[in-house]
Structure formats: C-alpha cells, structure tokens
Write a protein that holds these residues in place. Sequence first.
Motif, mmCIF file in Angstrom:
data_model
loop_
_atom_site.group_PDB
_atom_site.id
_atom_site.type_symbol
_atom_site.label_atom_id
_atom_site.label_comp_id
_atom_site.label_asym_id
_atom_site.label_seq_id
_atom_site.Cartn_x
_atom_site.Cartn_y
_atom_site.Cartn_z
ATOM 1 N N LEU A 151 -4.152 18.800 -18.067
ATOM 2 C CA LEU A 151 -3.403 18.527 -16.839
ATOM 3 C C LEU A 151 -4.019 17.376 -16.050
ATOM 4 O O LEU A 151 -3.296 16.598 -15.416
ATOM 5 C CB LEU A 151 -3.330 19.787 -15.977
ATOM 6 N N ALA A 152 -5.350 17.249 -16.094
ATOM 7 C CA ALA A 152 -5.988 16.102 -15.449
ATOM 8 C C ALA A 152 -5.545 14.803 -16.122
ATOM 9 O O ALA A 152 -5.256 13.801 -15.457
ATOM 10 C CB ALA A 152 -7.508 16.241 -15.506
ATOM 11 N N GLY A 153 -5.485 14.825 -17.462
ATOM 12 C CA GLY A 153 -4.999 13.654 -18.185
ATOM 13 C C GLY A 153 -3.548 13.351 -17.871
ATOM 14 O O GLY A 153 -3.159 12.184 -17.743
ATOM 15 N N CYS A 154 -2.723 14.400 -17.731
ATOM 16 C CA CYS A 154 -1.317 14.196 -17.351
ATOM 17 C C CYS A 154 -1.211 13.491 -16.010
ATOM 18 O O CYS A 154 -0.403 12.570 -15.831
ATOM 19 C CB CYS A 154 -0.596 15.544 -17.282
ATOM 20 N N ALA A 155 -2.033 13.923 -15.041
ATOM 21 C CA ALA A 155 -2.001 13.315 -13.708
ATOM 22 C C ALA A 155 -2.368 11.838 -13.776
ATOM 23 O O ALA A 155 -1.689 10.988 -13.178
ATOM 24 C CB ALA A 155 -2.943 14.066 -12.773
ATOM 25 N N LEU A 156 -3.422 11.513 -14.503
ATOM 26 C CA LEU A 156 -3.863 10.126 -14.601
ATOM 27 C C LEU A 156 -2.820 9.262 -15.313
ATOM 28 O O LEU A 156 -2.494 8.160 -14.863
ATOM 29 C CB LEU A 156 -5.195 10.057 -15.347
ATOM 30 N N MET A 157 -2.283 9.776 -16.422
ATOM 31 C CA MET A 157 -1.310 8.998 -17.187
ATOM 32 C C MET A 157 0.015 8.861 -16.444
ATOM 33 O O MET A 157 0.653 7.805 -16.476
ATOM 34 C CB MET A 157 -1.082 9.652 -18.551
ATOM 35 N N GLY A 158 0.444 9.921 -15.761
ATOM 36 C CA GLY A 158 1.698 9.854 -15.008
ATOM 37 C C GLY A 158 1.622 8.854 -13.884
ATOM 38 O O GLY A 158 2.557 8.067 -13.666
ATOM 39 N N ALA A 159 0.502 8.860 -13.151
ATOM 40 C CA ALA A 159 0.337 7.894 -12.066
ATOM 41 C C ALA A 159 0.299 6.471 -12.605
ATOM 42 O O ALA A 159 0.920 5.558 -12.046
ATOM 43 C CB ALA A 159 -0.949 8.213 -11.293
ATOM 44 N N THR A 160 -0.408 6.267 -13.707
ATOM 45 C CA THR A 160 -0.493 4.930 -14.303
ATOM 46 C C THR A 160 0.872 4.449 -14.772
ATOM 47 O O THR A 160 1.257 3.293 -14.543
ATOM 48 C CB THR A 160 -1.474 4.937 -15.491
ATOM 49 N N VAL A 197 0.827 -1.208 0.000
ATOM 50 C CA VAL A 197 0.000 0.000 0.000
ATOM 51 C C VAL A 197 0.865 1.265 0.000
ATOM 52 O O VAL A 197 0.630 2.174 -0.803
ATOM 53 C CB VAL A 197 -0.985 -0.006 1.186
ATOM 54 N N PRO A 198 1.889 1.361 0.876
ATOM 55 C CA PRO A 198 2.724 2.576 0.843
ATOM 56 C C PRO A 198 3.418 2.802 -0.493
ATOM 57 O O PRO A 198 3.422 3.923 -1.016
ATOM 58 C CB PRO A 198 3.746 2.332 1.967
ATOM 59 N N ARG A 199 4.024 1.753 -1.077
ATOM 60 C CA ARG A 199 4.747 1.960 -2.333
ATOM 61 C C ARG A 199 3.779 2.275 -3.475
ATOM 62 O O ARG A 199 4.113 3.028 -4.394
ATOM 63 C CB ARG A 199 5.638 0.761 -2.660
ATOM 64 N N THR A 200 2.573 1.731 -3.408
ATOM 65 C CA THR A 200 1.569 2.041 -4.419
ATOM 66 C C THR A 200 1.130 3.499 -4.327
ATOM 67 O O THR A 200 1.013 4.197 -5.341
ATOM 68 C CB THR A 200 0.354 1.109 -4.268
ATOM 69 N N LEU A 201 0.900 3.977 -3.111
ATOM 70 C CA LEU A 201 0.486 5.368 -2.939
ATOM 71 C C LEU A 201 1.597 6.331 -3.335
ATOM 72 O O LEU A 201 1.337 7.378 -3.941
ATOM 73 C CB LEU A 201 0.076 5.609 -1.479
ATOM 74 N N VAL A 202 2.856 5.991 -2.998
ATOM 75 C CA VAL A 202 3.977 6.853 -3.381
ATOM 76 C C VAL A 202 4.093 6.922 -4.901
ATOM 77 O O VAL A 202 4.271 8.004 -5.484
ATOM 78 C CB VAL A 202 5.294 6.358 -2.755
ATOM 79 N N ALA A 203 3.981 5.767 -5.576
ATOM 80 C CA ALA A 203 4.055 5.753 -7.040
ATOM 81 C C ALA A 203 2.890 6.529 -7.642
ATOM 82 O O ALA A 203 3.066 7.272 -8.623
ATOM 83 C CB ALA A 203 4.044 4.313 -7.552
ATOM 84 N N LEU A 204 1.711 6.387 -7.054
ATOM 85 C CA LEU A 204 0.526 7.081 -7.546
ATOM 86 C C LEU A 204 0.700 8.595 -7.474
ATOM 87 O O LEU A 204 0.515 9.316 -8.468
ATOM 88 C CB LEU A 204 -0.686 6.649 -6.716
#
Length: 329
Positions: free
Chosen positions: A274-283, A53-60
């Motif tokens: 910018l919303a798309g950037c956030a979603l794609m960057g996290a993915t 969970v921590p590493r997933t949230l950090v990557a997200l």
Amino acid sequence: MTRLVMMLVLLLASLWLSLMAGAVWYGPSTVGHALLSASPTDVQGLVIRTTRVPRTLVALVAGACLAVAGGVMQTLTRNPLASPGLLGVNAGALFVMVMLVSLWPGAGVSLWYGGAFAGAALAALLVWAVAMRGQASGGPLKLVLAGAAITALFTSFSQAMLVIDQQGLDTVLFWLAGSVAGRPLAEVTPLMGVALVALFACRPLARSMNVLAAGEAIARGVGVGVARLQLLMVVLVILLAGSSVAMAGNIAFVGLIVPHIARRLLPVDHRIWLAGCALMGATLLLLADVIGRTVILPREIPIGVMTALIGAPLFITLVRRQGGGHGRA
C-alpha cells in the motif's frame, strides 16, 4: 525496501517537475526561491505559490489516495481488476454535484466539494448496506453486483438532470473531465486532511488485510473479525476515494492500474504494497498533469483524459494476461 526508496525519489523528482512545468517553464533555482521567499513583488514566485503549488499538492494527494483505495478494494473483493468505482463513489459524487448545480446554482465551489464527498459516501454506504443485507457477510461477488446496480441508478439520475438542465452540464464539465487546476488550497485543505488521515489509518489494518487476502475462512480461523474488517475497509475507501473525487473529479484507471503494477514490483505485504501504491499513484497523477498542461500549449488536456490515455492500454493488457481468471490480492 530498495524499490520503495526508488519510488520515493521518482515521486520527489515528479513533484519538482510539476512546479517547474507549464506555459512558462521555470528553473529549479526559481522554484526554490519562490518556495523560500514570499515577496509580493515577485511575479514568478506568486504564480508558483498560488497556481502550481496547489495543483501539485492536489495531484499528489489525489493520486496517492486513489491508488491506495484501489488496493484496498482489490483486497476486499479479492479481484486484482477491482477499483473504487465498484462502490459507486464516482456516480454518487456526480449525482450530488449535479443536484446542487441544478437546484442551487448560486452555491459556492466549496459546497460542491463537500457535496461530492457526501455523495461518494452515500453511494458507498448504500452499496455496503445492499451487499450485507440478509446475512453476516455478503461476500465480494455480492458487493460487486450491488455496486454495479447503485452506480447505474445514480448515473441515470445524473444524466436525466443534465438533459433537463444544460447550464448544469456546462458547470460540471470540469468535474466530469477530471482536473487538478484551479483548486484554491483554502477550499481543498479540509479534504486533504481527511485524505491524509485515511492514508495513515491503513497502516494499523495492514496485517489483518494480509490475512483476509488469503480468504475469509482462514481469516476467521485465526481470529480476525472479518465483517468488522470489511466494514473498516469500506470506510477507508469512502474517505480516500471520496476526498479524491471531490478534489479532482472523475479520474479513471489510477485506482485500477497502480495497485496491479505495484503487486508485480513489491511483496504483497500490505505494509509495503500500500505504501508503494501511494507513491506510484501520486507520481502517475503528477506526471499525467505535467504532460497534459505542456503537450499542446497554450491549451491543457484534462488530467482525467491523460490518465485514461495511459490507463486504457494498460488495462487491456492486464485483462488479456488475466485470461478471465481470478487474481490474488
């Protein structure tokens, strides 16, 4: 809007996959039970809650912030091949971390995180001060040149200190390679808070960024305070990229590649883009982490290496298509 929804669905799937993947794969039901139940005797649930969970949230969070920071930088410089590194964020963070490790080896990890964030902010503010010196607006070109100079300066200082202090080099290797593993939530929660505030703060400035993307003269003509807007954008980049670098280390290409791809898939309206950037960057960062920790089991490939392997070919392709011209933001 349909593409944004598809990006959100892909992000949720990547998030769930990140909780399932590892040296031992867990099924969806196991992950769901671990998240809903906090039994201390459930070993599988304990591993998921305390490690994955921590590493997933950090990557997200880090992936979203790096991508949005890249988008803001590309608008600020009006160059689609710009990235947060132009403000010296990585170099400044590395310098302060190396200094802390060399001069204060007993300092805790939480202090290193704070120092990395402070170094990123210091470098970016120096770049801004140099670029703006002597005139009301230094312009995108002067900002890039100032960033290159400050980055070279801090990088040289860091390398000199690491040559002298080999133990310091061994200590900061985890940061140099980029990693989202081993980050206790208690230590990175403040950085996540700063990052999320900065992400939401981009929304009120989106309309003004749309105007600035058309050129400073046009922005001034419709009453936009260009110098003030540029300063606010620099502050956002500091908060976004600085917190990401402090949490996850030196992760390249996310802030460079993701905004450019999002520009091809979405309207260049900053409220959507910018919303798309956030979603794609996290993915992207979540999938890079999943691949890095499963491709050569039982070892892991640092996430910074994975993003470089993915981003370098894409960057070469972008440069070839750019043909040396200036893109639009």
